[in-house]
Motif scaffolding. Structure first.
Motif, mmCIF file in Angstrom:
data_model
loop_
_atom_site.group_PDB
_atom_site.id
_atom_site.type_symbol
_atom_site.label_atom_id
_atom_site.label_comp_id
_atom_site.label_asym_id
_atom_site.label_seq_id
_atom_site.Cartn_x
_atom_site.Cartn_y
_atom_site.Cartn_z
ATOM 1 N N VAL A 1 0.843 -1.183 0.000
ATOM 2 C CA VAL A 1 0.000 0.000 0.000
ATOM 3 C C VAL A 1 0.886 1.243 0.000
ATOM 4 O O VAL A 1 1.859 1.326 0.746
ATOM 5 N N ALA A 2 0.559 2.191 -0.865
ATOM 6 C CA ALA A 2 1.359 3.415 -0.952
ATOM 7 C C ALA A 2 1.278 4.169 0.368
ATOM 8 O O ALA A 2 0.205 4.283 0.965
ATOM 9 N N PRO A 3 2.402 4.678 0.857
ATOM 10 C CA PRO A 3 2.381 5.431 2.108
ATOM 11 C C PRO A 3 1.600 6.727 1.945
ATOM 12 O O PRO A 3 1.526 7.285 0.848
ATOM 13 N N PRO A 4 0.996 7.218 3.021
ATOM 14 C CA PRO A 4 0.247 8.478 2.920
ATOM 15 C C PRO A 4 1.190 9.634 2.594
ATOM 16 O O PRO A 4 2.335 9.676 3.055
ATOM 17 N N VAL A 5 0.705 10.548 1.784
ATOM 18 C CA VAL A 5 1.506 11.704 1.376
ATOM 19 C C VAL A 5 0.740 12.973 1.727
ATOM 20 O O VAL A 5 -0.435 13.121 1.371
ATOM 21 N N LEU A 6 1.400 13.887 2.412
ATOM 22 C CA LEU A 6 0.794 15.163 2.781
ATOM 23 C C LEU A 6 1.155 16.190 1.715
ATOM 24 O O LEU A 6 2.303 16.610 1.612
ATOM 25 N N LEU B 1 -0.846 20.285 3.952
ATOM 26 C CA LEU B 1 0.080 20.935 4.872
ATOM 27 C C LEU B 1 -0.481 22.280 5.332
ATOM 28 O O LEU B 1 -0.422 22.611 6.525
ATOM 29 N N PHE B 2 -1.035 23.060 4.403
ATOM 30 C CA PHE B 2 -1.650 24.333 4.774
ATOM 31 C C PHE B 2 -2.756 24.110 5.807
ATOM 32 O O PHE B 2 -2.877 24.857 6.786
ATOM 33 N N THR B 3 -3.531 23.049 5.632
ATOM 34 C CA THR B 3 -4.667 22.786 6.517
ATOM 35 C C THR B 3 -4.209 22.419 7.922
ATOM 36 O O THR B 3 -4.736 22.924 8.918
ATOM 37 N N VAL B 4 -3.218 21.522 8.024
ATOM 38 C CA VAL B 4 -2.768 21.139 9.366
ATOM 39 C C VAL B 4 -2.043 22.307 10.047
ATOM 40 O O VAL B 4 -2.114 22.463 11.273
ATOM 41 N N LEU B 5 -1.365 23.147 9.275
ATOM 42 C CA LEU B 5 -0.728 24.329 9.871
ATOM 43 C C LEU B 5 -1.778 25.330 10.359
ATOM 44 O O LEU B 5 -1.577 26.008 11.375
ATOM 45 N N LEU B 6 -2.895 25.402 9.659
ATOM 46 C CA LEU B 6 -4.006 26.220 10.134
ATOM 47 C C LEU B 6 -4.501 25.687 11.482
ATOM 48 O O LEU B 6 -4.773 26.458 12.417
ATOM 49 N N GLY B 7 -4.594 24.359 11.570
ATOM 50 C CA GLY B 7 -4.987 23.746 12.837
ATOM 51 C C GLY B 7 -3.975 23.979 13.938
ATOM 52 O O GLY B 7 -4.333 24.087 15.114
#
Length: 475
Positions: free
Chosen positions: A14-19, A24-30
């Motif tokens: 299974v392909a590893p998850p890629v951010l 990245l913008f969304t998690v930095l907003l969080g």
């Protein structure tokens, strides 16, 4: 042949998850929201006190209730994300943060606001650890270095921008909401964040999830509460009798927590905070350094907000904008961090400490020379230089601390780091803030400010000395 082709041993991995960029913008907003909300109330407290008829002790709880709840539950939030899925916990935490922000903005009384702030801190603790864990698990190599640099830049900028934004919102009095807008502004941001997160943030979780460590969770909570509650509330409450035995209980609670966690680690279970994690030199030494850095950062932000409003007579907007040069320079310099680390190694952190010391010294000289006419122009040189120094420390420290943490423990590692930082931020207000307010009646506002800044300068010297023990390079 068919059986061989379809057997599990020959399936494509299974392909590893890629951010991606949007993720990245969304998690930095969080990541920005909880830090902004820690500082955004500093300039709103006088207005909250007048509107809700709140005493100084209750106003302290508006700040401390959020900070303590946030710090106590961060490591647990990281563990639960490892266990049940970081994306799901990020979404749930962000939704809860929006709802509790709404509750803060609509609070009819001071004690209702305190309760809503405690709940808001718990929501932040569910959301924030997933940011670092997702970055650690869904990026690698140069992309991870860049993402961690942006995380550090976001964290530092959010702490300064929160105070600036709070002043602007209170003064703007949007639709007559006054101080309530500092909380209500989170609601539309959360709605946008949830929409983006559902589309762009990949799901990650630990490959070997462990059940929640109940005894460790309780003992960590007791340890942090016995330290942070009396320190953050003691001065405003007049240091009542309960504060002293509570503080005295802290070392015993901390020892019990360590003993329980060490036993669980030796038995092959995964404790809430694995002591074996501290065998990582980069994590251990980075955490030791981030404590005095965070104490100095938050203490300065609190003290300068009080001094500019009560002493220099500035309104909330000028008091907030006085720190704008620090925010702008911090963000600009922090973006250069990854390239500087690649070229010079972690000695960038030492250089940052020296530069910050120059900036704080310039602020001291400005206070001595210009008081009470202290504003944006007078603070500009010192704030800009201090911001540059801080930008060369905080983002790089985050990278150093997590550089050797394996992806399977990303949530735990991120939770430990943020808990340490958040505890330092709370202690900064409790220690430097209390020192400043205790000195004001006898020494006057200017001398109290200068003395507190000199104490912070000693803290900067400590962080600079500690930086010499960091690993020379980041793996």
């Amino acid at each position: 042949m068919t059986e061989t082709l379809t057997s599990p041993t020959t399936r494509s991995p299974v392909a590893p998850p890629v951010l991606g960029g949007l993720g990245l913008f969304t998690v930095l907003l969080g990541a920005a929201l909880p830090l902004i909300d820690f500082f955004i109330v500093n300039v709103a407290l006088p207005t909250i006190g007048r509107d809700l008829h709140a005493s100084e002790t209750v106003l302290e709880l508006v700040v401390a209730g959020y900070g303590v709840s946030y710090a106590v539950l961060l490591v647990l939030g990281g563990r639960l994300g490892d266990l049940f899925g970081r994306r799901e916990f990020f979404l749930g935490g962000m939704a809860a943060f929006g709802l509790t922000s709404l509750a803060c903005g609509l609070a009819p009384s001071a004690w209702t606001l305190v309760a809503a702030r405690v709940a808001q801190g718990a929501a932040a603790a569910a959301m924030l650890p997933q940011v670092l864990a997702t970055i650690q698990s869904a990026t690698e190599g140069p992309r991870r270095a860049k993402a961690m640099g942006l995380y550090g830049a976001t964290a530092g900028l959010s702490m300064v921008a929160g105070q600036i934004l709070g002043g602007i919102l209170v003064a703007a009095d949007i639709a007559g909401t006054g101080w309530r807008s500092v909380f209500l502004v989170n609601v539309p941001v959360v709605v946008v964040g949830l929409f983006l997160a559902a589309r762009a943030v990949p799901e990650t979780r630990s490959q070997r999830p462990e059940p929640v460590d109940g005894p460790g969770t309780v003992l960590l909570a007791v340890s942090l509460l016995t330290l942070l509650v009396p320190l953050t509330e003691g001065r405003a409450a007049g240091w009542p009798l309960w504060t002293w035995p509570t503080l005295a209980a802290f070392p015993f609670a901390a020892w019990a927590f360590y003993a329980v966690e060490r036993r669980a680690d030796r038995q092959g279970r995964t404790p809430l905070v694995p002591p074996s994690l501290f065998a990582l030199t980069s994590l251990r030494r980075g955490l030791v350094m981030i404590v005095p850095f965070s104490i100095g950062f938050s203490g300065f932000m609190f003290v300068i907000a009080v001094a500019l409003q009560r002493g220099a007579g500035l309104g909330p907007v000028p008091a907030g904008l006085a720190l704008a040069p620090m925010a702008v320079v911090f963000f600009a310099v922090s973006l250069c961090g990854p390239r500087l680390v690649a070229r010079c190694g972690t000695r960038v952190v030492t250089a940052g400490g020296l530069i910050q010391a120059v900036g704080v010294t310039l602020i001291v000289l400005a206070a001595l020379r210009s008081w009470p006419d202290l504003g944006v122009l007078e603070l500009l040189p010192g704030a800009a230089v201090a911001g540059a120094g801080q930008a060369l420390q905080l983002p790089v420290l985050f990278r150093i601390i997590l550089s050797e943490v394996p992806p399977t423990r990303a949530g735990v590692g991120g939770g430990v780091m943020i808990t340490t930082q958040q505890s330092g931020l709370a202690l900064g207000v409790a220690t430097l803030g209390s020192l400043f307010l205790a000195l004001v009646p006898g020494w006057g506002m200017r001398d109290a400010l200068v003395t507190t800044l000199l104490v912070q300068l000693a803290g900067v010297a400590l962080t600079t000395a500690l930086s010499l023990r960091l690993p020379r390079s980041i793996s």
